[in-house]
Design a protein around this motif. Structure first.
Motif, PDB file in Angstrom:
ATOM      1  N   THR A 432       0.803  -1.225   0.000  1.00 18.89           N
ATOM      2  CA  THR A 432       0.000   0.000   0.000  1.00 18.89           C
ATOM      3  C   THR A 432       0.832   1.270   0.000  1.00 18.89           C
ATOM      4  N   ARG A 433       2.086   1.232   0.502  1.00 16.32           N
ATOM      5  CA  ARG A 433       2.901   2.430   0.585  1.00 16.32           C
ATOM      6  C   ARG A 433       4.365   2.016   0.654  1.00 16.32           C
ATOM      7  N   TYR A 434       5.284   3.008   0.598  1.00 16.98           N
ATOM      8  CA  TYR A 434       6.663   2.686   0.936  1.00 16.98           C
ATOM      9  C   TYR A 434       7.087   3.490   2.157  1.00 16.98           C
ATOM     10  N   TYR A 450       7.131   8.126   5.329  1.00 19.50           N
ATOM     11  CA  TYR A 450       6.551   7.180   4.369  1.00 19.50           C
ATOM     12  C   TYR A 450       5.798   7.975   3.314  1.00 19.50           C
ATOM     13  N   GLU A 452       2.334   7.506   0.686  1.00 25.14           N
ATOM     14  CA  GLU A 452       1.191   6.689   0.307  1.00 25.14           C
ATOM     15  C   GLU A 452       0.199   7.547  -0.454  1.00 25.14           C
ATOM     16  N   ASN A 474       2.643   1.940  -9.046  1.00 28.30           N
ATOM     17  CA  ASN A 474       1.446   1.926  -8.210  1.00 28.30           C
ATOM     18  C   ASN A 474       0.253   1.261  -8.881  1.00 28.30           C
TER      19      ASN A 474
END
Length: 663
Positions: A432-434, A450, A452, A474
Motif C-alpha cells: 500500500t505504501r513505501y 513514508y 502513500e 502503483n
C-alpha cells in the motif's frame, strides 16, 4: 556456510504447532458447502455493503469454522475479514469465502455501478477554425465522484450545419464563415460551445523533414508550413499527416509498416520507401524517404554460466564489485524457506555459491546491496511469526555474511520490494505504501517517513530512486514521481513531496526504471505484470505472462507522454534494467531480451530490428524442467546476470554490438 537466525527456529516451531492445531480443528469438521448472503449485490463507487458467510456440512447442518474473505480484484473492490465490502472502481467482481487449507469456495457476485454524470464541457478549439478544415473538439465529462469519464457515448449536434457539421466523435468540419453552437449530450446533461468559423486564407503548403532518410526505428520529424497568398506562414493552421508504404515485404496483410502521428513524428518498422503526406484543407504536400535495416547483423551470445538453484524458486538478484576486487551476487528465494544465497561471480562462467542465510520467511522476494558501505537488505514475506519486515546484513565479506539488525515495526504485512539510496532503505509496506527507513546506523534502523497515495483501492509494487527522486509503481495509479531529496519540489527523506505521475488504462504498473538518454530525452520505462491464463508456479503450462514495456517521456515532468513500447507477443515482462542506451528485460517465459534504445523512441521497438540478444535459460533439472521464467537482469562488466524463477542464477556474455547500416 548455511546459517539460520536463532530466533527463527523457536518462532517457526511455535507457529507450526499452532498451524497444525488449526488444520486439525478444520479437518475435524468436514465442510460440504459455503454460502454467502446476499449472493448478488449492486453498489456504487465509494459505497460499502456487508456480506455474511455460512458453512454447512454434507447433511446441510450449519457448522462453526473460521472463514476467510477474499476479493477477485482487491484494488477495485476490497473486503475485510468481517465481510465489509468497499467499492472503489466500477465493474463486475467476485467475493470469495473459504476455509483455510481447503479448496472449497463460496462466491458472491458484486456489481459496482458508475456514478451519475455531473457535467459535460466542450473545450475551446486550440487553433482558429478555418473554413474547409476539420478539427476534433475535446470534451471533459465528470461524474458525481469527481472522476473524469472517457467511456461515455455522446450525442453531438450543430445548430447551423451549413456553417459547420459534426460527427459522432466530435469531429467538426467547417464549410463557410459564420457561427454555430455545438452541443454534446449524455445522461440527461449537455455541454455547449459557440464556434466561429473564419474564412480560409491558405494558398500554399510545403513539407520538410528532420532527415532525408533513416533506419528502422529512427524517428523523423516532418513539418508542414501553410502559407497565405503573400507567402506568409499561417500560425496554428491544422494539418493532418498520413503515409504510403512501399516496403520489402511480400506478406499478405502485413502489420503496419510505419506510423506518423498528428505532430508529424514518423517511425518505420520495416525497411522500404515511405511517402508522408501533409493535408491542410484542400492543400496537399508530400515527401518520400528511404528507410534501411537497423543493423547489418544480429550476433547471439556464446558464453554462459549457471549457479543452479533447483529445489526452490529463485526471486530477485543484485550484482556488485567487492572492495577485495572480486565480483559477487545475491539472490532471493520465493515461496520456500526464507533463504538468500551469496555467490562469487568473478568468473561469470562458473558462479560459485559461497554463503547463504535463512530468515523467518517463506519468501525473500527482493535483495539490494550498498557496495560502498558493505550493507545488504533482504525483504521478508510469509513469516511464521506474522512479523515480516526486512533484515539488514553486513556483506563486506560475502563469504561470511553477518546479520546487523532486523526491522519489523509497522511492516508486519510483508515487504515485497526494497531499494537502497543515501543510507536509507525504501520498503514496500503491505503493498500500500513505501516506508523510508534510515540505515545511517545499520544496527539501529529508524523510520523517518513514508509515502502513500490517497486514491481508492490504491496499491504499490516497487520503487526505484535516482538523484533524489523516487519512481514508484502503483498498479492502477501508474508511475508516481516523488521528491525525496532532489529538491525539485522541496522534498526530502523526512518529507516526501509528489512531483508528477502518469497512469495508463491497463492498470498493471509493476516496475519502472528512469533513464536520461544521451539524445536529451528523459524516459521512464514502465513494465506491466499480467497473467491472462492464470499463474500456478509449478505448472509450466500456465506460466505465460502478458503485458509489455511502456516508454513514457518524462522530459516535461508535468506533462508525461507515452511514446513507445516494447511488446513481445508471447510473453510479459518482469524486472528490467537500462544502461548505456541498452534495455535488459527479464521477459518471464520469453527469457532475457537485450534491446537497443538509442536515439528518440517511438512505436513498437520489438518490430524495429532493435533486439540485440534473445536468450532462454533452459535447465532439464530445474525446479520446473526446461521452463524459462526470467525474473531479473543486471548488466555487469560485459555480462548480463539473470535470475530465473525455475533454475537459479545465470550469466550471459554480451556479444559485440552490431554495426549500424548506413542509410
Amino acid at each position: 556456510m548455511n546459517r539460520i537466525l536463532p530466533v527463527t527456529i523457536a518462532t517457526t516451531a511455535a507457529v507450526l504447532c499452532a498451524s497444525v492445531a488449526f488444520a486439525q480443528d478444520s479437518a475435524a469438521v468436514k465442510v460440504g458447502r459455503i454460502d454467502i448472503h446476499p449472493a448478488t449485490i449492486t453498489v456504487g463507487v465509494n459505497d460499502t455493503a456487508r456480506l455474511t458467510a455460512t458453512a454447512y456440512d454434507a447433511t446441510g447442518k450449519k457448522v462453526d469454522v473460521p472463514l476467510l474473505f477474499f476479493s477477485s480484484s482487491r484494488r477495485n473492490l476490497s473486503v475485510d475479514q468481517t465481510g465489509l465490502v468497499s467499492a472503489h472502481r466500477p465493474g463486475e467482481y467476485r467475493i470469495i469465502a473459504a476455509v483455510r487449507g481447503d479448496t472449497l469456495r463460496g462466491e458472491a457476485r458484486v456489481s459496482v455501478r458508475w456514478p451519475a454524470l455531473e457535467s459535460i464541457e466542450i473545450a475551446q478549439s486550440p487553433t482558429p477554425h478555418f473554413a474547409g478544415t476539420t478539427i476534433g473538439y475535446a470534451v471533459r465529462v465528470l461524474d458525481a465522484s469527481g472522476a473524469g469519464r472517457n467511456n461515455v457515448s455522446l450525442n453531438w449536434r450543430s445548430s447551423n450545419a451549413e456553417v459547420a457539421s459534426v460527427d459522432q466523435f466530435g469531429q467538426v468540419t467547417a464549410h463557410k464563415a459564420g457561427t454555430t453552437t455545438l452541443t454534446a449530450s449524455a445522461g440527461g446533461l449537455s455541454g455547449t460551445r459557440t464556434v466561429t468559423i473564419v474564412a480560409n486564407p491558405a494558398r500554399g503548403i510545403t513539407l520538410s523533414s528532420s532527415a532525408d532518410g533513416g533506419r528502422m526505428g529512427d524517428v523523423l520529424h516532418f513539418r508542414a508550413t501553410v502559407s497565405d497568398g503573400a507567402g506568409a506562414p499561417i500560425p496554428g493552421y491544422p494539418v493532418a499527416y498520413s503515409l504510403r508504404a512501399d516496403v520489402e515485404d511480400t506478406v499478405i496483410a502485413p502489420a503496419a509498416a510505419a506510423e506518423v502521428d498528428a505532430r508529424g513524428a514518423f517511425v518505420a518498422q520495416r525497411a522500404g520507401r515511405y511517402t508522408v503526406y501533409a493535408t491542410a484543407g484542400n492543400l496537399v504536400a508530400h515527401k518520400t524517404v528511404p528507410i534501411t535495416h537497423r543493423y547489418s547483423s544480429m550476433r547471439m551470445e556464446t558464453g554462459k554460466g549457471q549457479g543452479a538453484v533447483r529445489d526452490v524458486h529463485t526471486s530477485d538478484i543484485w550484482v556488485w564489485s567487492g572492495k577485495d576486487g572480486r565480483d559477487y551476487a545475491v539472490t532471493g528465494t520465493w515461496g520456500a524457506r526464507g533463504v538468500a544465497y551469496f555467490w562469487d561471480v568473478t568468473d561469470p562462467a562458473t558462479p560459485t555459491r559461497i554463503d547463504s542465510l535463512q530468515v523467518d520467511a517463506r519468501t525473500v522476494n527482493d535483495v539490494k546491496v550498498d557496495a560502498d558501505n558493505g550493507v545488504c537488505v533482504i525483504s521478508r514475506e510469509g513469516a511464521s511469526s506474522r512479523r515480516n519486515g526486512l533484515v539488514v546484513l553486513d556483506c563486506s565479506n560475502p563469504r561470511d555474511v553477518q546479520v546487523l539488525s532486523s526491522f519489523e515495526e509497522g511492516l508486519t504485512g510483508g515487504v515485497h520490494n526494497v531499494f537502497l539510496w543515501n543510507k536509507h532503505v525504501f520498503a514496500i509496506n503491505a503493498g500500500t505504501r513505501y516506508d523510508i527507513i534510515s540505515l545511517e546506523d545499520p544496527r539501529n534502523p529508524k523510520r523517518v517517513s513514508y509515502f502513500e497515495l490517497d486514491t481508492p483501492g490504491h496499491g504499490i509494487h516497487d520503487v526505484w530512486v535516482v538523484d533524489g527522486i523516487a519512481y514508484s509503481s502503483n498498479w492502477g495509479d501508474g508511475i508516481v514521481m516523488v521528491d525525496v531529496g532532489n529538491g525539485m519540489a522541496g522534498g526530502s527523506l523526512e518529507k516526501p513531496v509528489q512531483i508528477g505521475s502518469y497512469r495508463y488504462p491497463i492498470g498493471a504498473t509493476h516496475s519502472a526504471f528512469p533513464y536520461k538518454s544521451p539524445a536529451g530525452k528523459f524516459y521512464v520505462f514502465v513494465g506491466d505484470e499480467q497473467f491472462p491464463y492464470g499463474l500456478s508456479p509449478d505448472d509450466a503450462a500456465q506460466a505465460e505472462a502478458g503485458g509489455y514495456i511502456h516508454v513514457v517521456d518524462f522530459t516535461d515532468v508535468k506533462n508525461p507522454k507515452e511514446v513507445a513500447r516494447y511488446q513481445v507477443p508471447e510473453a510479459g515482462p518482469h524486472n528490467f534494467w537500462v544502461e548505456n542506451d541498452t534495455l535488459y528485460v527479464a521477459y518471464y517465459n520469453a527469457g532475457l531480451r537485450v534491446v537497443d534504445v538509442s536515439g528518440e523512441l517511438k512505436g513498437n521497438l520489438y518490430e524495429q530490428g532493435r533486439e540485440l540478444v534473445r536468450w532462454k535459460p533452459l535447465d532439464p533439472d530445474g525446479k520446473v524442467a526446461n521452463t524459462p521464467m526470467a525474473w531479473g537482469p543486471q548488466p555487469h562488466k560485459g555480462h548480463v546476470f539473470v535470475s530465473d524463477f525455475n533454475s537459479g542464477l545465470w550469466s550471459v556474455k554480451l556479444p559485440e554490438r552490431p554495426q549500424p547500416v548506413t542509410p
